[in-house]
Write a protein that holds these residues in place. Structure first.
Motif, PDB file in Angstrom:
ATOM      1  N   ASN A   9       0.825  -1.208   0.000  1.00  0.00           N
ATOM      2  CA  ASN A   9       0.000   0.000   0.000  1.00  0.00           C
ATOM      3  C   ASN A   9       0.860   1.258   0.000  1.00  0.00           C
ATOM      4  N   LEU A  10       1.917   1.240   0.763  1.00  0.00           N
ATOM      5  CA  LEU A  10       2.809   2.392   0.811  1.00  0.00           C
ATOM      6  C   LEU A  10       3.441   2.643  -0.561  1.00  0.00           C
ATOM      7  N   LYS A  11       3.850   1.578  -1.213  1.00  0.00           N
ATOM      8  CA  LYS A  11       4.438   1.704  -2.551  1.00  0.00           C
ATOM      9  C   LYS A  11       3.419   2.285  -3.541  1.00  0.00           C
ATOM     10  N   GLU A  12       2.188   1.801  -3.487  1.00  0.00           N
ATOM     11  CA  GLU A  12       1.140   2.310  -4.383  1.00  0.00           C
ATOM     12  C   GLU A  12       0.852   3.786  -4.105  1.00  0.00           C
ATOM     13  N   GLN A  13       0.832   4.154  -2.840  1.00  0.00           N
ATOM     14  CA  GLN A  13       0.591   5.551  -2.484  1.00  0.00           C
ATOM     15  C   GLN A  13       1.734   6.451  -2.929  1.00  0.00           C
ATOM     16  N   LEU A  14       2.963   5.975  -2.815  1.00  0.00           N
ATOM     17  CA  LEU A  14       4.112   6.760  -3.279  1.00  0.00           C
ATOM     18  C   LEU A  14       4.087   6.932  -4.791  1.00  0.00           C
ATOM     19  N   ILE A  15       3.713   5.884  -5.502  1.00  0.00           N
ATOM     20  CA  ILE A  15       3.619   5.981  -6.966  1.00  0.00           C
ATOM     21  C   ILE A  15       2.527   6.971  -7.361  1.00  0.00           C
ATOM     22  N   GLU A  16       1.396   6.902  -6.668  1.00  0.00           N
ATOM     23  CA  GLU A  16       0.313   7.852  -6.944  1.00  0.00           C
ATOM     24  C   GLU A  16       0.748   9.281  -6.635  1.00  0.00           C
ATOM     25  N   CYS A  17       1.457   9.463  -5.560  1.00  0.00           N
ATOM     26  CA  CYS A  17       1.968  10.785  -5.187  1.00  0.00           C
ATOM     27  C   CYS A  17       2.932  11.307  -6.251  1.00  0.00           C
ATOM     28  N   LEU A  18       3.821  10.453  -6.729  1.00  0.00           N
ATOM     29  CA  LEU A  18       4.753  10.862  -7.787  1.00  0.00           C
ATOM     30  C   LEU A  18       4.018  11.194  -9.084  1.00  0.00           C
ATOM     31  N   ARG A  19       2.969  10.442  -9.401  1.00  0.00           N
ATOM     32  CA  ARG A  19       2.165  10.757 -10.597  1.00  0.00           C
ATOM     33  C   ARG A  19       1.570  12.160 -10.489  1.00  0.00           C
ATOM     34  N   TRP A  20       1.050  12.508  -9.289  1.00  0.00           N
ATOM     35  CA  TRP A  20       0.461  13.829  -9.098  1.00  0.00           C
ATOM     36  C   TRP A  20       1.515  14.925  -9.158  1.00  0.00           C
ATOM     37  N   ILE A  21       2.691  14.663  -8.624  1.00  0.00           N
ATOM     38  CA  ILE A  21       3.758  15.669  -8.673  1.00  0.00           C
ATOM     39  C   ILE A  21       4.168  15.926 -10.117  1.00  0.00           C
ATOM     40  N   VAL A  22       4.367  14.858 -10.884  1.00  0.00           N
ATOM     41  CA  VAL A  22       4.749  15.002 -12.295  1.00  0.00           C
ATOM     42  C   VAL A  22       3.621  15.676 -13.080  1.00  0.00           C
ATOM     43  N   ALA A  23       2.380  15.279 -12.819  1.00  0.00           N
ATOM     44  CA  ALA A  23       1.242  15.901 -13.506  1.00  0.00           C
ATOM     45  C   ALA A  23       1.153  17.382 -13.162  1.00  0.00           C
ATOM     46  N   GLY A  24       1.352  17.734 -11.896  1.00  0.00           N
ATOM     47  CA  GLY A  24       1.301  19.140 -11.491  1.00  0.00           C
ATOM     48  C   GLY A  24       2.377  19.973 -12.163  1.00  0.00           C
ATOM     49  N   ILE A  25       3.582  19.419 -12.238  1.00  0.00           N
ATOM     50  CA  ILE A  25       4.672  20.142 -12.908  1.00  0.00           C
ATOM     51  C   ILE A  25       4.360  20.309 -14.385  1.00  0.00           C
ATOM     52  N   PHE A  26       3.874  19.247 -15.026  1.00  0.00           N
ATOM     53  CA  PHE A  26       3.562  19.298 -16.455  1.00  0.00           C
ATOM     54  C   PHE A  26       2.435  20.294 -16.733  1.00  0.00           C
ATOM     55  N   VAL A  27       1.348  20.190 -15.982  1.00  0.00           N
ATOM     56  CA  VAL A  27       0.209  21.099 -16.189  1.00  0.00           C
ATOM     57  C   VAL A  27       0.615  22.531 -15.870  1.00  0.00           C
ATOM     58  N   GLY A  28       1.335  22.742 -14.782  1.00  0.00           N
ATOM     59  CA  GLY A  28       1.757  24.087 -14.401  1.00  0.00           C
ATOM     60  C   GLY A  28       2.683  24.730 -15.417  1.00  0.00           C
ATOM     61  N   ALA A  29       3.654  23.961 -15.899  1.00  0.00           N
ATOM     62  CA  ALA A  29       4.615  24.519 -16.859  1.00  0.00           C
ATOM     63  C   ALA A  29       3.953  24.831 -18.198  1.00  0.00           C
ATOM     64  N   THR A  30       3.126  23.915 -18.698  1.00  0.00           N
ATOM     65  CA  THR A  30       2.495  24.180 -20.000  1.00  0.00           C
ATOM     66  C   THR A  30       1.452  25.278 -19.901  1.00  0.00           C
ATOM     67  N   THR A  31       0.715  25.324 -18.793  1.00  0.00           N
ATOM     68  CA  THR A  31      -0.283  26.386 -18.621  1.00  0.00           C
ATOM     69  C   THR A  31       0.389  27.743 -18.448  1.00  0.00           C
ATOM     70  N   GLY A  32       1.456  27.784 -17.679  1.00  0.00           N
ATOM     71  CA  GLY A  32       2.204  29.033 -17.528  1.00  0.00           C
ATOM     72  C   GLY A  32       2.737  29.525 -18.869  1.00  0.00           C
ATOM     73  N   GLY A  33       3.231  28.603 -19.685  1.00  0.00           N
ATOM     74  CA  GLY A  33       3.708  28.966 -21.030  1.00  0.00           C
ATOM     75  C   GLY A  33       2.584  29.488 -21.904  1.00  0.00           C
TER      76      GLY A  33
END
Length: 182
Positions: A9-33
């Motif tokens: 469960n911890l591994k799945e939660q960490l993977i989900e957390c990393l997905r959200w971090i990467v998604a946030g960076i991607f959405v933030g950078a492209t939207t800012g651009g």
């Protein structure tokens, strides 16, 4: 047995957390651009038209021309899309963050026509509409499937507000305030 489940469960939660971090960076950078391009387009329109506003005939004739152009853009597309911040609220709260991509060029063109020709308006409304539509469509990408489109739109709005006013904390607070408070 319990430890294996815990680590799984911890591994799945960490993977989900990393997905959200990467998604946030991607959405933030492209939207800012995208918002940066929106501002460049706006300032180009203002710099092109504003010298004529220094003459009396420019002050009298150009605002109605801008109003006509803005109305023309919106009337030609109004049957396919809805406009304004209310559209963003409806998309986030009732339609799971789904918005059409056509609103991006319509908002940019209509707002630029209005402001460049001497009309008044704030940048935040059109920028939020553009960023919400952009983030909504990014949320449909296969890489971001499985993540809540609603939260992706909120992240895009926060990024646009941050890019627009050079205030990242204000963007995060604005998005949280706008979409999470009743």
């Amino acid at each position: 047995m319990y430890r294996k489940e815990y680590w799984k469960n911890l591994k799945e939660q960490l993977i989900e957390c990393l997905r959200w971090i990467v998604a946030g960076i991607f959405v933030g950078a492209t939207t800012g651009g995208l918002i940066y391009i929106f501002q460049l387009f706006l300032f180009l329109g203002i710099d092109t038209i504003s010298p004529t506003l220094s003459h009396l005939w420019g002050v009298i004739l150009l605002p109605p021309v801008g109003l006509f152009l803005s109305g023309l853009v919106i009337s030609k597309t109004s049957s396919r899309i809805r406009h304004g911040l209310v559209r963003v609220f409806v998309a986030v709260h009732r339609e799971k963050g789904i918005m059409g991509i056509l609103s991006i060029p319509v908002e940019i063109l209509a707002y630029t026509a209005t402001v460049a020709f001497g009309g008044s308006g704030g940048r935040e409304g059109p920028a939020i509409m553009v960023s919400a539509a952009w983030a909504s469509n990014l949320g449909r990408l296969p890489v971001l499937r499985g993540l809540s489109s609603r939260y992706i739109v909120i992240a895009g709005v926060a990024a646009s507000f941050s890019a627009l006013f050079n205030a990242p904390i204000a963007g995060a607070v604005f998005a949280a305030e706008l979409f999470f408070l009743n």
